[in-house]
Design a protein around this motif. Sequence first.
Motif, PDB file in Angstrom:
ATOM      1  N   VAL A 207     -13.940 -34.736  15.227  1.00  0.00           N
ATOM      2  CA  VAL A 207     -14.948 -35.516  14.526  1.00  0.00           C
ATOM      3  C   VAL A 207     -15.808 -34.574  13.692  1.00  0.00           C
ATOM      4  O   VAL A 207     -16.246 -33.521  14.177  1.00  0.00           O
ATOM      5  CB  VAL A 207     -15.840 -36.293  15.517  1.00  0.00           C
ATOM      6  N   PHE A 208     -16.035 -34.925  12.442  1.00  0.00           N
ATOM      7  CA  PHE A 208     -16.952 -34.203  11.565  1.00  0.00           C
ATOM      8  C   PHE A 208     -18.228 -35.046  11.442  1.00  0.00           C
ATOM      9  O   PHE A 208     -18.171 -36.193  10.993  1.00  0.00           O
ATOM     10  CB  PHE A 208     -16.339 -33.999  10.179  1.00  0.00           C
ATOM     11  N   GLY A 209     -19.349 -34.488  11.847  1.00  0.00           N
ATOM     12  CA  GLY A 209     -20.605 -35.227  11.800  1.00  0.00           C
ATOM     13  C   GLY A 209     -21.480 -34.779  10.644  1.00  0.00           C
ATOM     14  O   GLY A 209     -21.593 -33.591  10.344  1.00  0.00           O
ATOM     15  N   ILE A 239     -21.495 -24.316   9.691  1.00  0.00           N
ATOM     16  CA  ILE A 239     -20.700 -23.565  10.663  1.00  0.00           C
ATOM     17  C   ILE A 239     -20.575 -24.354  11.965  1.00  0.00           C
ATOM     18  O   ILE A 239     -19.493 -24.411  12.573  1.00  0.00           O
ATOM     19  CB  ILE A 239     -21.348 -22.184  10.917  1.00  0.00           C
ATOM     20  N   SER A 240     -21.686 -24.966  12.391  1.00  0.00           N
ATOM     21  CA  SER A 240     -21.664 -25.722  13.652  1.00  0.00           C
ATOM     22  C   SER A 240     -20.959 -27.062  13.516  1.00  0.00           C
ATOM     23  O   SER A 240     -20.059 -27.392  14.291  1.00  0.00           O
ATOM     24  CB  SER A 240     -23.095 -25.954  14.140  1.00  0.00           C
ATOM     25  N   TRP A 241     -21.390 -27.853  12.511  1.00  0.00           N
ATOM     26  CA  TRP A 241     -21.014 -29.256  12.456  1.00  0.00           C
ATOM     27  C   TRP A 241     -19.712 -29.529  11.700  1.00  0.00           C
ATOM     28  O   TRP A 241     -19.011 -30.486  12.017  1.00  0.00           O
ATOM     29  CB  TRP A 241     -22.146 -30.070  11.835  1.00  0.00           C
ATOM     30  N   PRO A 246     -15.439 -29.699  15.188  1.00  0.00           N
ATOM     31  CA  PRO A 246     -14.038 -30.163  15.106  1.00  0.00           C
ATOM     32  C   PRO A 246     -13.038 -29.171  15.689  1.00  0.00           C
ATOM     33  O   PRO A 246     -12.042 -29.583  16.292  1.00  0.00           O
ATOM     34  CB  PRO A 246     -13.823 -30.377  13.596  1.00  0.00           C
ATOM     35  N   ILE A 247     -13.283 -27.865  15.509  1.00  0.00           N
ATOM     36  CA  ILE A 247     -12.355 -26.884  16.078  1.00  0.00           C
ATOM     37  C   ILE A 247     -12.387 -26.955  17.598  1.00  0.00           C
ATOM     38  O   ILE A 247     -11.338 -26.923  18.265  1.00  0.00           O
ATOM     39  CB  ILE A 247     -12.703 -25.462  15.582  1.00  0.00           C
ATOM     40  N   VAL A 257     -13.197 -32.727  26.836  1.00  0.00           N
ATOM     41  CA  VAL A 257     -13.953 -33.332  25.734  1.00  0.00           C
ATOM     42  C   VAL A 257     -14.472 -34.698  26.146  1.00  0.00           C
ATOM     43  O   VAL A 257     -15.646 -35.037  25.898  1.00  0.00           O
ATOM     44  CB  VAL A 257     -13.077 -33.448  24.473  1.00  0.00           C
ATOM     45  N   ALA A 258     -13.617 -35.498  26.795  1.00  0.00           N
ATOM     46  CA  ALA A 258     -14.028 -36.832  27.227  1.00  0.00           C
ATOM     47  C   ALA A 258     -15.151 -36.758  28.254  1.00  0.00           C
ATOM     48  O   ALA A 258     -16.039 -37.621  28.296  1.00  0.00           O
ATOM     49  CB  ALA A 258     -12.835 -37.589  27.804  1.00  0.00           C
ATOM     50  N   GLY A 259     -15.136 -35.707  29.084  1.00  0.00           N
ATOM     51  CA  GLY A 259     -16.207 -35.541  30.052  1.00  0.00           C
ATOM     52  C   GLY A 259     -17.551 -35.262  29.392  1.00  0.00           C
ATOM     53  O   GLY A 259     -18.601 -35.551  29.970  1.00  0.00           O
ATOM     54  N   ILE A 260     -17.513 -34.704  28.187  1.00  0.00           N
ATOM     55  CA  ILE A 260     -18.751 -34.424  27.456  1.00  0.00           C
ATOM     56  C   ILE A 260     -19.191 -35.635  26.648  1.00  0.00           C
ATOM     57  O   ILE A 260     -20.363 -36.013  26.654  1.00  0.00           O
ATOM     58  CB  ILE A 260     -18.561 -33.204  26.520  1.00  0.00           C
TER      59      ILE A 260
END
Length: 686
Positions: A207-209, A239-241, A246-247, A257-260
Amino acid sequence: MSDPAAGASESRAHKPYIPASQSLPEITGKAIVLGILLSAVLSGANAYLGLKVGLTVSASIPAAVISMAILRMFREHNILENNIVQTAASAGESLAAGVIFTLPALILLRHWAGFPFLPTMGIALCGGILGVLFTIPLRRALIVEADLRFPEGVATAEVLKAGATGGSGAKLIAVGGLAAALLKLSQTGLKVAGSSIEHGFTLGRSVFGIGSDLSPALLGVGYIVGPRVGSLVLAGGAISWLAGIPIYMAITDPQVVAGITGDASGYDAAAAIWSAQIRFMGVGAMVVGGVWALVSLLGHVRDGVRSSIAALRAARAADGGPEILRTERDMPINFVGVGTVALAVPILAVFVLVIDRGALSITPGLYWLVLALGTVFALLAGFLFASVAGYMAGLVGSSNNPISGVTIATILTISLILYLLLGLQVDFTVSAPQALSAAATAILVGAVVACAAAIAGDNMQDLKAGRIVGATPRQQQIMQLVGVTAAALVIAPILGLLFEAYGLGGVLPREGMDPDEMLQAPQATLMASVADGVFSRNLPWGMIGIGALIAAGVIALDQTLKARGSSLRVPVLAVAVGIYLPIELEVPIFVGGLVAWLVGRTVLRGGGGEGAVRQANHRGLLFSSGLITGEALVGIFLAIPFALSQSTDVLSLVPESFDPAARWIGAAVVVGFIVWLYRASLRTSE
């Protein structure tokens, strides 16, 4: 580029606006009252801004303009009296920066459930007084002898000298403040306009936010810090978002990832990943950037202190005789020494009030050793970092002063020392309460140092302005103490009110509160993460290491540009802050900086010179200051009904279903503010 040495020669041969042989009233009754009021108001406004976005700005110029307009109502007033008022006022807003960068971390660590008045006031007052005391021996070294420009101090002096423009400048601040206040009321109170807009783009598992806070105050911050800092902050956000999140999602086990992210999707999923993992890249970058700043400045600090000691010995040899000019009279050096030692007592007392031996589960002997060590470390680190902050203020200005960097270095160092010391009796890996108490101890030490450093940087700007206009340094130093005291007395109730109304850094004081209205307190969150991570060993050190490597690369790039004589520089802390902040806060800052750049380009293309550009930027700075102050004050005032009703919806005029339309209304209004800021900067008359 101008010759840096020119600043030194100008400083030494400098003729003050009011000659040393002429004495005008400086500390007067109306100056004291006005200085106290402005210090309290601006400290509250800067506290709100810092808790919202993690950045603060210098209030010296707005304070000078406001005080100028008010003093004109009196038959007798003068430039030195006006200078005294802005000196006290700007001290208050600087103290707020040191407090909000650190003490809210005690809320995040669950060590405090609110902001108790006596400890909060005590830390703010002691740290602020230390900052004033430490600038006394540094004034001559950094202002008279060194080749530092002190850009905001020079600009403040020019505003003071150009008193004829005070009325229009005050009008710019007032108009901008009123407009921003109305929008803030519509967003946070009435809920008829949205306060943010964001969107997430899904690509495979990633996901790119992207998003933006719809805040005129952040536009003002961006205009003040300028296009370079605004661009670097946004680059850190990219750099972050646009890369880190996404990386991470692409290469990490989907179950992790789902746990987060849980049930979140789109932008909310990206924000969850950022909060849990990616923002710690910013921690690593900030630590490396802060250490680099210290290493870079140690030589300058050493030379400055030596020069100052030599000058003070000469002054003492003269025994305060008439040969010492009025414009060179500081508070006595023995006051500095005695005052510093005396402050050890109240600092130790505050530590006793806040640090519970039972929570640490250590022997009485080790407990008192920890308190004594923390007190001595706070005094020594306070002087070192006050020197660094004073030097950096002369180099890049107070608004760009990396106080967060030196505070991180302080908290990291004292945390490691305490870990080694307390580890003799405590196993932090199996005792979370003890780890949190130890982290809180480190935060308290860092808070004293942060307040001292913040005050030192701002006060050096004020003393530079005073030198140009011909003020008496001793009188300014007295009013700096007055401003610090006024701010220290109001900062605890203001912070308590904001916490009860909005929540801070992920901590909501009660159920049912709107997390979208919460003040993120990014700097305090960073400090809490660093301190707790040392004791609990629960930080994602891999992410911190990546951030450290990114910072090292930025430093290498900056040094390469410096070696080539390039006018383009890449200060690492600007990028580090960008990595750490939410991207919706960075976008309006970048836009504000872009407006400042467009204003300069428009003036130059229209045939104006550098002087015309400075005038346009000055108008934009005043209007931006109004945007910041107006939004911040309404945010504080709204906290009263929110806290009393225990709801942020008490003033709402629309149902929750109106939210999508409100967001577009807010976006449209902020676009109008962008155009208004641009046109207000270019307007030649008000």
